[in-house]
Design an enzyme around this catalytic site. Structure first.
Site, PDB file in Angstrom:
ATOM      1  N   GLY A   8     -61.253  18.097  67.068  1.00 21.50           N
ATOM      2  CA  GLY A   8     -61.030  19.398  66.460  1.00 21.50           C
ATOM      3  C   GLY A   8     -61.475  19.316  65.008  1.00 21.50           C
ATOM      4  O   GLY A   8     -60.904  18.583  64.222  1.00 21.50           O
ATOM      5  N   VAL A  13     -62.691  17.399  55.040  1.00 24.41           N
ATOM      6  CA  VAL A  13     -63.122  16.005  54.973  1.00 24.41           C
ATOM      7  C   VAL A  13     -62.398  15.137  56.003  1.00 24.41           C
ATOM      8  O   VAL A  13     -62.985  14.202  56.562  1.00 24.41           O
ATOM      9  CB  VAL A  13     -62.926  15.442  53.543  1.00 24.41           C
ATOM     10  N   ASP A  14     -61.151  15.431  56.290  1.00 22.19           N
ATOM     11  CA  ASP A  14     -60.381  14.581  57.204  1.00 22.19           C
ATOM     12  C   ASP A  14     -60.952  14.580  58.622  1.00 22.19           C
ATOM     13  O   ASP A  14     -61.159  13.520  59.215  1.00 22.19           O
ATOM     14  CB  ASP A  14     -58.915  15.029  57.238  1.00 22.19           C
ATOM     15  N   CYS A  99     -48.162  26.368  65.904  1.00 19.52           N
ATOM     16  CA  CYS A  99     -49.618  26.339  66.086  1.00 19.52           C
ATOM     17  C   CYS A  99     -50.044  25.010  66.691  1.00 19.52           C
ATOM     18  O   CYS A  99     -50.890  24.955  67.582  1.00 19.52           O
ATOM     19  CB  CYS A  99     -50.304  26.568  64.746  1.00 19.52           C
ATOM     20  N   CYS A 192     -52.183  27.716  58.602  1.00 23.22           N
ATOM     21  CA  CYS A 192     -53.333  27.193  59.310  1.00 23.22           C
ATOM     22  C   CYS A 192     -54.123  28.321  59.974  1.00 23.22           C
ATOM     23  O   CYS A 192     -53.550  29.156  60.663  1.00 23.22           O
ATOM     24  CB  CYS A 192     -52.851  26.208  60.372  1.00 23.22           C
TER      25      CYS A 192
END
Length: 356
Positions: A8, A13-14, A99, A192
């Site tokens: 996902g 950056v992660d 979520c 999110c």
RNA sequence: UGGGGUGUAGCCAAGCGGUAAGGCACGGGACUUUGACUCCCGCAUUCGCAGGUUCGAACCCUGCCACCCCAG
């Protein structure tokens, strides 16, 4: 044939590094971007578009295929409608914990499986072990296990968290060294998929305002509020009252739905801002339900709070959580997440505060 | 229309002839995958208005205005 992993990817950056690490480990990596919110923000820009472009660019750099999926309907039905319902009840929900349970680790996980993946992966700063337990991320400052407490072992066993053992700085350094264009991208915040918003303005689009009086504990009227759902317990900013009383700041200590009054108290250390106990409903355990009905463990009453020593008691109604130290602004709708050391046990949604 | 008092930023409030403290509110930023909290920065060329005295006034003087209180 290498195992397929669907990552996902948010455009940050992660998840960029997560995908890269998996690719380097030899997996058959597929990047998938989720668009779960259609509306653009108040500045008229749609961050999802630039995020999607970043995902495409990063995937090209890494050399993996990518797709985009839209779970906007699922998000609205399973997360956002709940979010609004809670606000209507005067509570303060945390949509992101839902979520994760309903979208990222359900709808998205299902989608990954349909793509033939063995597992899915995300850029969360959390870790898991062979038993499917959820552990804190290695970076104590970025640990995100708080947001994943509603997951079940079965979901976690199908997930990989490649950056969970790293520190944020390491992730950025690695991204920079590997030339990923997202290496310096600012961490995203806000709900999110919806993003950073002027919260009150955002809520006003969905919840009608019902203004009322703002009163002190003794009932003295101090001003007006724009609608109880626009405030949360412990809140200071936005009250607009200053210069009265002893001159200190005012904080929300109660939302009286009956009278449609916002009750405020003066001073950041006011006793009404603190309580030790709370009752939770919707208790979830990542693994099996604990054998003991009463036990000590640690807890976080909000994201990034340092672990608090608590005693929990399970009963038919839900979960009683008693902290050894007073907790500030315990708020119905928010989540209490339980830990045994670095292991996240599960948690509950705070239903009501227990006054002494 | 006699007497007394007060008028400093949105609010509270220092200042008492030497060139506008502080707090709250508010704005911006930092922090942060919820909401909050927290932290940092900013925020009166100007002291009810108009004159005067002085090298120099928010601070002294005069007049006016506004509000408050006590008397009638």
């Amino acid at each position: 044939m290498n195992e397929r992993i669907v990552v996902g990817m948010s455009g940050g950056v992660d998840s960029s590094v997560a995908a890269l690490l998996l690719k380097e480990q030899g997996y058959d990596v597929v990047g998938v971007f989720m668009k779960n919110w259609e509306e653009q923000d108040e500045s008229g820009t749609c961050t999802a578009e630039s995020d999607w472009r970043d995902v495409q660019a990063v995937c090209d750099e890494i050399g993996i295929p990518y797709y985009s999926v839209n779970f906007a309907k699922e998000y609205y039905d399973r997360v956002f409608s709940y979010f609004l319902d809670e606000y209507k009840k005067g509570r303060t929900p945390n949509p992101d914990v839902l979520c994760n349970r309903e979208i990222k680790f359900k709808a998205f996980l299902d989608f990954a499986m349909k793509l033939g993946a063995a597992k899915m992966a995300t850029g969360h700063f959390v870790q898991t072990n062979e038993q499917g337990q959820l552990l804190k991320g290695a970076d104590p400052n970025k640990d995100q296990s708080y947001f994943l407490y509603m997951l079940k072992k079965q979901q976690l066993q199908k997930a990989l968290f490649p950056v969970g053992a790293m520190c944020k700085d390491e992730v950025r350094d690695y991204a920079k060294r590997k030339g990923l264009l997202t290496f310096a991208k600012k961490d995203s915040t806000g709900v999110c998929f919806i993003g950073e918003r002027h919260f009150k303005t955002f809520l006003q689009q969905f919840l009608p305002a019902t203004p009322g009086d703002m009163v002190a504990i003794d009932g003295q009227k101090l001003g007006r509020h724009d609608g109880l759902m626009y405030y949360t317990l412990g809140q200071r900013k936005g009250l607009g009252i200053g210069g009265c009383g002893d001159g200190r700041s005012w904080f929300v200590v109660e939302k009286d739905l009956e009278r449609n009054q916002l009750v405020v108290a003066q001073g950041e250390d006011h006793e009404l801002l603190y309580a030790n106990g709370a009752m939770g409903v919707d208790v979830t355990w990542i693994g099996d339900t604990p054998e003991e009905n009463t036990f000590d463990c640690s807890a976080k009453f909000r994201y990034r709070q340092k672990d608090q020593k608590v005693r929990v008691t399970l009963n038919g109604e839900g979960l009683l959580v008693n902290a050894y130290e007073p907790q500030r602004a315990l708020t119905p709708g928010q989540s209490i997440v339980l830990y045994d050391g670095d292991q996240c046990l599960g948690g509950t949604i705070l239903n009501n505060v227990l006054k002494k």
